[in-house]
Design a protein around this motif. Structure first.
Motif, PDB file in Angstrom:
ATOM      1  N   SER A  59      14.450  23.274  19.892  1.00 33.10           N
ATOM      2  CA  SER A  59      15.487  22.232  19.941  1.00 33.10           C
ATOM      3  C   SER A  59      16.808  22.783  20.442  1.00 33.10           C
ATOM      4  N   HIS A  62      16.600  23.289  24.216  1.00 34.21           N
ATOM      5  CA  HIS A  62      16.738  22.021  24.935  1.00 34.21           C
ATOM      6  C   HIS A  62      18.174  21.526  24.921  1.00 34.21           C
ATOM      7  N   GLU A  73       6.412  18.594  22.463  1.00 32.39           N
ATOM      8  CA  GLU A  73       7.587  18.182  21.689  1.00 32.39           C
ATOM      9  C   GLU A  73       7.565  18.702  20.259  1.00 32.39           C
ATOM     10  N   CYS A 118       9.141  26.165  18.566  1.00 32.26           N
ATOM     11  CA  CYS A 118       9.226  24.976  17.703  1.00 32.26           C
ATOM     12  C   CYS A 118       8.997  25.317  16.239  1.00 32.26           C
TER      13      CYS A 118
END
Length: 150
Positions: A59, A62, A73, A118
């Protein structure tokens, strides 16, 4: 008693970042956050950012336009957010779960300190951590997709 399908959904853990849960991102004041260094596959510094405790590496990448794919994702269904951590930071993390290890087995350039971005949640202990991006990624859906006849 719940049906097996509903019970399965209720037991499934979901990883959400603070931004997804609250709708906005509050970044730490400069000099107060957890420093995270991103390097390219040759060891060149891409960017140093500050993040909050509980943020995950994918995150943060990104948010700061760092080229870390994350095709699934953050659902632990691919290895495109594979990062190579510095050994000291790697040793501070809990062992990867089986699903993360399964995806890491498909990662390009796997090392002893590889993790899925992630799944790496930042803590104060990880302040100054370096995440190095591999020279390539494997996206099994795109790279391994076989054409079908029409």
């Amino acid at each position: 008693m719940l049906s097996p399908a509903v019970d399965s959904i209720r037991r499934r853990s979901i990883h959400l970042t603070a931004a997804c849960q609250h709708g906005d991102i509050t970044r730490p004041a400069p000099g107060t956050g957890i420093k995270l260094h991103f390097k390219d596959s040759k060891g060149n510094l891409i960017k140093t950012v500050e993040a909050n405790e509980g943020d995950d590496v994918l995150s943060i990448a990104h948010e700061h336009d760092i080229d870390l794919e994350g095709a699934c994702e953050g659902s632990v269904a691919c290895s495109t957010c594979h990062v190579i951590l510095d050994p000291n930071s790697y040793d501070l993390l809990p062992e990867p779960e089986d699903d993360e290890n399964d995806m890491l087995d498909m990662a390009f350039g796997l090392t002893d300190t590889s993790r899925l971005g992630c799944q790496v949640q930042l803590t104060r202990e990880l302040d100054g951590m370096t995440a190095t991006l591999p020279s390539a990624t494997r996206n099994m859906f795109v790279d391994g997709k076989k054409p079908t006849h029409h």
